[in-house]
Write a protein that holds these residues in place. Sequence first.
Motif, mmCIF file in Angstrom:
data_model
loop_
_atom_site.group_PDB
_atom_site.id
_atom_site.type_symbol
_atom_site.label_atom_id
_atom_site.label_comp_id
_atom_site.label_asym_id
_atom_site.label_seq_id
_atom_site.Cartn_x
_atom_site.Cartn_y
_atom_site.Cartn_z
ATOM 1 N N MET A 1 40.350 16.086 8.999
ATOM 2 C CA MET A 1 40.922 15.745 10.289
ATOM 3 C C MET A 1 39.836 15.642 11.360
ATOM 4 S SD MET A 1 43.703 14.901 11.568
ATOM 5 C CE MET A 1 45.244 15.341 12.202
ATOM 6 N N ASN A 2 38.818 16.484 11.306
ATOM 7 C CA ASN A 2 37.760 16.445 12.308
ATOM 8 C C ASN A 2 36.927 15.172 12.197
ATOM 9 O OD1 ASN A 2 38.482 18.832 13.481
ATOM 10 N ND2 ASN A 2 37.140 20.063 12.186
ATOM 11 N N ALA A 3 36.690 14.699 10.978
ATOM 12 C CA ALA A 3 35.928 13.462 10.802
ATOM 13 C C ALA A 3 36.705 12.276 11.381
ATOM 14 C CB ALA A 3 35.627 13.235 9.330
ATOM 15 N N ARG A 4 38.010 12.286 11.219
ATOM 16 C CA ARG A 4 38.845 11.213 11.764
ATOM 17 C C ARG A 4 38.800 11.221 13.286
ATOM 18 N NH1 ARG A 4 45.303 10.910 11.019
ATOM 19 N NH2 ARG A 4 45.652 9.428 12.670
ATOM 20 N N ASN A 5 38.897 12.401 13.883
ATOM 21 C CA ASN A 5 38.832 12.503 15.345
ATOM 22 C C ASN A 5 37.476 12.046 15.867
ATOM 23 O OD1 ASN A 5 41.413 13.489 15.418
ATOM 24 N ND2 ASN A 5 40.800 15.622 15.570
ATOM 25 N N LEU A 6 36.428 12.427 15.166
ATOM 26 C CA LEU A 6 35.089 12.012 15.573
ATOM 27 C C LEU A 6 34.936 10.496 15.472
ATOM 28 C CD1 LEU A 6 32.246 12.783 16.462
ATOM 29 C CD2 LEU A 6 31.661 13.077 14.049
ATOM 30 N N THR A 7 35.481 9.921 14.433
ATOM 31 C CA THR A 7 35.413 8.473 14.267
ATOM 32 C C THR A 7 36.176 7.756 15.378
ATOM 33 O OG1 THR A 7 35.254 8.762 11.879
ATOM 34 C CG2 THR A 7 35.884 6.593 12.667
ATOM 35 N N LEU A 8 37.371 8.231 15.677
ATOM 36 C CA LEU A 8 38.154 7.616 16.749
ATOM 37 C C LEU A 8 37.489 7.776 18.113
ATOM 38 C CD1 LEU A 8 41.803 8.530 15.716
ATOM 39 C CD2 LEU A 8 40.741 6.280 15.697
ATOM 40 N N ALA A 9 36.917 8.940 18.364
ATOM 41 C CA ALA A 9 36.230 9.161 19.638
ATOM 42 C C ALA A 9 35.004 8.268 19.759
ATOM 43 C CB ALA A 9 35.831 10.629 19.762
ATOM 44 N N THR A 10 34.277 8.115 18.663
ATOM 45 C CA THR A 10 33.097 7.241 18.679
ATOM 46 C C THR A 10 33.503 5.791 18.907
ATOM 47 O OG1 THR A 10 31.975 8.745 17.168
ATOM 48 C CG2 THR A 10 31.075 6.534 17.359
ATOM 49 N N ALA A 11 34.577 5.368 18.254
ATOM 50 C CA ALA A 11 35.055 3.999 18.453
ATOM 51 C C ALA A 11 35.518 3.775 19.897
ATOM 52 C CB ALA A 11 36.191 3.694 17.483
#
Length: 68
Positions: free
Chosen positions: A1-11
Motif C-alpha cells: 500500500m505504501n508503494a502505491r501511495n508513493l507512486t500516486l504522490a509522485t505522479a
Amino acid sequence: MNARNLTLATAAFARTFWAWNLIGPLPSSYTKRLDLSPGRQSLFTAVCFISIIPALRTAPAAEVRQRV
C-alpha cells in the motif's frame, strides 16, 4: 500500500510540475499584450494555475476510484 501511495504522490507532483512549466511562461507574453502591472500579472498566473491543477488531479483520482 505504501508503494502505491508513493507512486500516486509522485505522479501528482509530476503533473503539477508539468502544469507549472506549461503555465509559467505565459504571463510574460500576456503582460506585454494586455499591459499588466506586476500585481495583476501575479494574479493572472495564480488564477490560471489554480484553475488548471484541479482538472489535472481529478483524472488520476477518478481512475483509481473506478478500480477500487
